[in-house]
Design an enzyme around this catalytic site. Sequence first.
Site, PDB file in Angstrom:
ATOM      1  N   ASP A 189      13.630   3.766-211.493  1.00 29.56           N
ATOM      2  CA  ASP A 189      14.624   3.213-210.395  1.00 29.56           C
ATOM      3  C   ASP A 189      15.583   2.943-210.795  1.00 29.56           C
ATOM      4  O   ASP A 189      16.233   2.625-212.301  1.00 29.56           O
ATOM      5  CB  ASP A 189      14.241   2.363-209.624  1.00 29.56           C
ATOM      6  CG  ASP A 189      12.805   2.873-208.325  1.00 29.56           C
ATOM      7  OD1 ASP A 189      13.172   3.871-208.492  1.00 29.56           O
ATOM      8  OD2 ASP A 189      12.698   2.181-207.520  1.00 29.56           O
ATOM      9  N   GLY A 208      12.982  -2.138-209.715  1.00 27.88           N
ATOM     10  CA  GLY A 208      13.629  -3.661-209.364  1.00 27.88           C
ATOM     11  C   GLY A 208      13.078  -4.015-208.335  1.00 27.88           C
ATOM     12  O   GLY A 208      12.094  -4.027-207.185  1.00 27.88           O
ATOM     13  N   LYS A 240      17.423   6.376-207.003  1.00 26.41           N
ATOM     14  CA  LYS A 240      17.904   6.666-205.577  1.00 26.41           C
ATOM     15  C   LYS A 240      19.098   5.949-205.310  1.00 26.41           C
ATOM     16  O   LYS A 240      19.716   4.656-205.468  1.00 26.41           O
ATOM     17  CB  LYS A 240      16.722   6.340-204.274  1.00 26.41           C
ATOM     18  CG  LYS A 240      15.628   7.139-204.647  1.00 26.41           C
ATOM     19  CD  LYS A 240      14.607   6.876-203.501  1.00 26.41           C
ATOM     20  CE  LYS A 240      13.517   6.830-203.554  1.00 26.41           C
ATOM     21  NZ  LYS A 240      12.610   6.641-202.477  1.00 26.41           N
ATOM     22  N   THR A 290      11.459 -10.744-207.310  1.00 31.84           N
ATOM     23  CA  THR A 290      12.499  -9.793-206.123  1.00 31.84           C
ATOM     24  C   THR A 290      13.496 -10.557-206.144  1.00 31.84           C
ATOM     25  O   THR A 290      13.818 -12.118-206.887  1.00 31.84           O
ATOM     26  CB  THR A 290      11.493  -9.957-204.672  1.00 31.84           C
ATOM     27  OG1 THR A 290      12.376  -8.888-204.293  1.00 31.84           O
ATOM     28  CG2 THR A 290      11.827 -11.739-204.128  1.00 31.84           C
ATOM     29  N   ALA A 291      15.103  -9.610-206.147  1.00 39.81           N
ATOM     30  CA  ALA A 291      16.752 -10.005-205.910  1.00 39.81           C
ATOM     31  C   ALA A 291      16.682 -11.148-205.786  1.00 39.81           C
ATOM     32  O   ALA A 291      17.669 -13.086-205.745  1.00 39.81           O
ATOM     33  CB  ALA A 291      17.384  -9.092-205.598  1.00 39.81           C
ATOM     34  N   MET A 320      20.593  -5.116-199.931  1.00 39.28           N
ATOM     35  CA  MET A 320      20.727  -3.708-199.303  1.00 39.28           C
ATOM     36  C   MET A 320      21.655  -3.924-197.906  1.00 39.28           C
ATOM     37  O   MET A 320      21.821  -2.987-197.000  1.00 39.28           O
ATOM     38  CB  MET A 320      20.234  -2.366-199.466  1.00 39.28           C
ATOM     39  CG  MET A 320      19.442  -2.489-200.048  1.00 39.28           C
ATOM     40  SD  MET A 320      17.612  -1.140-199.476  1.00 39.28           S
ATOM     41  CE  MET A 320      16.558  -2.939-199.331  1.00 39.28           C
TER      42      MET A 320
END
Lengths: 279, 279
Positions: free
Chosen positions: B45, B98, B67, B128-129, B180
């Site tokens: 990714d 990611g 993407k 995770t972020a 996002m």
Amino acid sequence: MTGSHAAGAPAPGRVQLIGCGPGDPDLLTVRAVQRIAAADVLVVDRLVGEGVLAHARADAVIISVGKEAGGPSTAQDEINRILVREALKGHVVARLKGGDGFVFGRAAEEIAAVRAAGIDIEIVPGITAAHACAASIALPLTLRESVRQFSLVTGATADGDIDLDWTALAAPGQAFAIYMGVRTARTVRQKLIASGAPASLPIVVVENGTRANEVAVATTLGDLIDAIAAFAITGPAIIFGGLAWGDANLTIPDKVHVYRAPSDRVGETAHAPSAPDAI
Amino acid sequence: MTGSHAAGAPAPGRVQLIGCGPGDPDLLTVRAVQRIAAADVLVVDRLVGEGVLAHARADAVIISVGKEAGGPSTAQDEINRILVREALKGHVVARLKGGDGFVFGRAAEEIAAVRAAGIDIEIVPGITAAHACAASIALPLTLRESVRQFSLVTGATADGDIDLDWTALAAPGQAFAIYMGVRTARTVRQKLIASGAPASLPIVVVENGTRANEVAVATTLGDLIDAIAAFAITGPAIIFGGLAWGDANLTIPDKVHVYRAPSDRVGETAHAPSAPDAI
């Protein structure tokens, strides 16, 4: 940073607050391994696995401050004092926490105490139990169209009442992971159903996730208490709600038991065993 | 598992779906490093950092399927086909995502496609972020008394409407991380305020968290749009809501900028600069 120390005292060390993941040492981060290997002193929670400590130096001092749910524990103030005391001796102190230190880990109190003493602190994130368990049983935590919100909540309580937004958790399309919820599962179940969650809500309980003695059970909210009893689940566990393999077009992995209470077994004979199914 | 293959065809390989964390290669897990180093083919990714790929074998084949938000991308069906195709050639395929693959990562579709082809798949969790960013800026995600629920939500939307339980997110005591959400920040702000969140709700935006170009800004819900504009935040970012260092008895780290819109600067002169404060 050193101004508060008497002349001749050693330069202060530092503290590293390290999330050690769910127990499987292969789920440590590279940074966690490096920091553990470099530490003079390790201050260790109960849920940190033995394999994690295998990375410590042979001459490192290990101080166990494990908190047993409902059992004896080292008071938080005492843990704070140990961290400050060891760093002021000039040591590199690794504070090892299970999972990710910032999720239900009381990290804030330790950071505040260490900083108040003028000592540097670094935070190393870890794999929190919900994510580790989900990977272990191949249960996605979000789905593109239907599950766009995933919550971590605590089922731990000192007084029997759990102050959560139950209506939000019970709403359709919600997914959540309850930490420390086995002992309060009866309350959790009652609150969710009173807030509108259906008894058919998918539930997955994972005990000792990622460890050799992992037990995973898929059931429903209605059958949650019976499932916990049937599998004698008492260890550290995550209770997932609102997540189902079928919704993700996946089948349940072989290692996950499926539990229905005997009274739910429509069409079965009166001789249906009371032992859990493992379909 | 091999019954569907023609005689003489190679034994199928396997697929490993690997969460690679936020970009900093030191935040890979030990298992992720091992799996990346052992892979014949890596399907990667966009948000996977270059340092992560440094663990790959020199002779490994790297297939980029990144993407870009709103830009060109490899269709999900095509990614699924690549995973199956490469595994059927007998390769060990590492699918690098990611963060954690099970959080807003469309992992379910890839697992279903791989399993449907009779190929084994292993899931390796990642940091995770939200957790990585929180550690980087020393912002606890839960607090013992006041924040007992923490949610991951997506701000991505195809059609301008974001189907979330805004009332629950806007409720007092809620903490959340929006993934996002930069491009839809105006909608997020409007929905939260319309659902009862105060304009003073603490907000922290972290762009490129844990990377060399990390930018973190503390502001309020009311000033969110101005803060994003003032710092020209366009990269991958997490928007935290309902979390404040002060509530944890912590001070804001030096590396975090503090932004107030000029109109909020009570008591300042009319000559107050429109550039952001970095207090």
